[in-house]
Design a protein around this motif. Structure first.
Motif, mmCIF file in Angstrom:
data_model
loop_
_atom_site.group_PDB
_atom_site.id
_atom_site.type_symbol
_atom_site.label_atom_id
_atom_site.label_comp_id
_atom_site.label_asym_id
_atom_site.label_seq_id
_atom_site.Cartn_x
_atom_site.Cartn_y
_atom_site.Cartn_z
ATOM 1 N N UNK A 34 2.715 5.626 6.142
ATOM 2 C CA UNK A 34 3.903 5.505 6.997
ATOM 3 C C UNK A 34 5.161 5.755 6.176
ATOM 4 N N UNK A 35 6.336 5.530 6.768
ATOM 5 C CA UNK A 35 7.611 5.824 6.111
ATOM 6 C C UNK A 35 8.084 4.670 5.244
ATOM 7 N N UNK A 36 8.904 4.992 4.248
ATOM 8 C CA UNK A 36 9.444 3.975 3.336
ATOM 9 C C UNK A 36 10.298 2.959 4.093
ATOM 10 N N UNK A 37 11.243 3.428 4.887
ATOM 11 C CA UNK A 37 12.116 2.520 5.622
ATOM 12 C C UNK A 37 11.327 1.641 6.576
ATOM 13 N N UNK A 48 15.412 8.710 -3.346
ATOM 14 C CA UNK A 48 15.053 7.466 -2.669
ATOM 15 C C UNK A 48 14.946 6.287 -3.625
ATOM 16 N N UNK A 49 15.481 5.127 -3.170
ATOM 17 C CA UNK A 49 15.340 3.904 -3.964
ATOM 18 C C UNK A 49 13.900 3.432 -3.906
ATOM 19 N N UNK A 81 0.828 -1.213 0.000
ATOM 20 C CA UNK A 81 0.000 0.000 0.000
ATOM 21 C C UNK A 81 0.857 1.256 0.000
ATOM 22 N N UNK A 82 2.014 1.210 0.681
ATOM 23 C CA UNK A 82 2.898 2.375 0.681
ATOM 24 C C UNK A 82 3.373 2.695 -0.727
ATOM 25 N N UNK A 83 3.807 1.664 -1.473
ATOM 26 C CA UNK A 83 4.326 1.897 -2.823
ATOM 27 C C UNK A 83 3.216 2.330 -3.781
#
Length: 507
Positions: free
Chosen positions: A421-424, A346-347, A162-164
């Motif tokens: 939320x955050x990528x990491x 960011x990757x 969901x983040x991507x």
């Protein structure tokens, strides 16, 4: 919280798990006499065949369900992350993991077929929890795996997808992450209410379509940048084996990230594929083992490799030391963070979007956003099916309605949370989920591999005799494959009835 999750991720994905994944793949390749190579054309034949029934889906539907779980953001954003953290050489180790992992997939998915059973709705259910209990006789270990899978596929892994989705949509169309997350939650709710059959039908249509479209774009990008292909292959091979100074001597990281993201993308040994494999209607368990071994090739050779080639042939990537954050190779411009400081780009899906944008200006960001939407959404749907299957296992196929509803709410909440939320943080959560399941599952299939190997020998012997292979567990000395005894009994009754009818019809 992010730091705690990252620390746990580093502990789980330490060197022992990397060696275990590679070692198990090599071991199973030897034990199966590299069936993933010599049986390649049989894989293709079986993938296109099969039939569905009231109890199970067809081989192709099962493959589509499995691919819908395997093909997700790991194939687009995950590959970019592997290049960023492990250098271009990580792609070689991803290929190696796929070749070896195909045999691992055969073992786990054949075991899922051998020990599958029917639930109260008359549909096939199976997976690692089922074959751990029936093959090892250890209910406690099976319950631990089931709980880990419910947590992993129901709570942790959906956050990455969901983040991507939200991130790529925001990049392409500037839509706020919370709005995208809400839309995905609503769509997910509509799909999962329909159960496994709706999941299978949805995957059967969407997965081939999205994979084909993505592959076509990748080919076009490669053709346009064909002059870069020789240098790209040289870069991959050089970085895979030589601690090149340009990449900060990150040879070990190339192996680690190639294996780590390879398993994340194709899921060989993770224990997720067997859930879909068990749902298939086949006459012999080895058939589905072949089909699922092919899915590793499809996932890695087509989708993951397409992503890697687009990024590398266009040079749209950075290589970043994950331990220090230092940029070792910088091919993308730096971007401004929230504080106004210049930081490495960011990757993730951004690398792929940049690669396609370099060829199709104004199109790349939107195309990747749409591709990720399809890839990731079907993966989330597959995750729900896996979580539900393990919940049913713990409840002995009598899970109360409230628990199923709670699971649906939990995965929808996870999707909503992950979008903002955050990528990491989300990638660390996903890696934790994958790692725990891989540890438990690979150890299990190393212990109970024999039935899958017997099934392979039996299948090949029947094929050599010119038969359409059928499975008789008693003949092979395989215990606790109770459902297959019922299937065999039904087959014998049908054959006897047909034999009685023919003479009358002839007279």
């Amino acid at each position: 919280m992010s730091e705690l999750v990252k620390s746990l991720d580093g502990l789980i994905w330490s060197q022992p798990l990397i060696y275990l994944c590679l070692g198990a793949g090599l071991y199973f390749s030897i034990r199966t006499r590299f069936m993933q190579v010599r049986g390649f054309f049989e894989m293709l034949r079986l993938t296109a065949g099969g039939k569905k029934s009231d109890a199970g889906v067809s081989s192709f539907q099962s493959l589509a369900m499995s691919l819908s779980g395997r093909i997700g953001v790991g194939n687009i954003a995950g590959i970019a992350t592997a290049i960023a953290a492990g250098g271009p050489g990580a792609i070689f180790w991803m290929w190696a993991m796929a070749l070896l992992g195909a045999s691992t997939s055969y073992i786990e998915c054949t075991l899922a077929q051998i020990y599958k059973q029917k639930d109260d709705h008359g549909q096939y259910r199976g997976g690692p929890a089922y074959y751990i209990e029936k093959g090892m006789g250890q209910r406690w270990y099976a319950v631990i795996f089931a709980i880990s899978t419910i947590i992993g596929t129901g709570l942790l892994l959906p956050t990455v997808q969901s983040f991507e989705i939200a991130s790529s949509v925001m990049t392409a169309w500037s839509i706020p992450a919370w709005m995208t997350g809400l839309a995905v939650v609503i769509a997910l709710g509509v799909i999962i209410v329909g159960g496994v059959r709706r999941i299978a039908s949805f995957a059967e249509i969407v997965v081939p379509f999205m994979a084909f479209g993505y592959m076509v774009i990748a080919i076009v990008v490669m053709v346009i940048n064909s002059d870069q292909i020789p240098a790209m292959f040289a870069l991959i091979m050089d970085n895979a084996f030589n601690p090149n100074a340009a990449f900060g001597g990150i040879l070990g990281l190339a192996i680690q990230w190639g294996v780590k993201r390879g398993i994340y993308a194709n899921e060989a040994g993770q224990g997720t594929g067997p859930h879909a494999a068990a749902a298939a209607e086949v006459s012999h368990p080895a058939k589905q083992g072949y089909v699922q071994a092919f899915s590793i090739y499809f996932d890695t050779a087509i989708v993951c490799t397409s992503t890697a080639f687009m990024i590398l042939s266009t040079g749209k990537y950075n290589v970043i030391n994950p331990n220090t954050g230092a940029v070792l190779v910088e091919n993308l411009p730096r971007v401004t963070d929230a504080t106004g400081a210049l930081v490495p780009a960011p990757a993730g899906s951004g690398y792929t979007q940049a690669a396609i944008e370099s060829v199709f200006s104004g199109f790349g960001a939107s195309f990747v956003a749409i591709a990720i939407l399809f890839f990731a959404f079907t993966t989330i749907v597959a995750y729900y099916y896996m979580a539900e299957t393990n919940l049913e296992y713990i409840a002995r196929n009598k899970a109360p309605d409230w628990s199923i509803k709670l699971l649906k709410l939990a995965i929808m909440a996870s999707v909503g949370f992950g979008a903002v939320w955050s990528s990491e943080g989300v990638w660390a959560l996903g890696s934790v989920g994958v790692g725990i399941m891989a540890w438990l599952n690979i150890i299990a299939i190393l212990i109970i591999q024999k039935p899958a190997l017997l099934a392979l020998t039996d299948y090949e012997a029947q094929k050599k005799a010119g038969l359409d292979p059928t499975f008789d567990p008693d003949k092979l000395g395989i215990a606790n494959a109770d459902l297959w005894k019922e299937i065999g009994k039904g087959r014998r009754i049908s054959a006897a009835v047909v034999g009685d009818v023919k003479p009358e019809a002839a007279g």
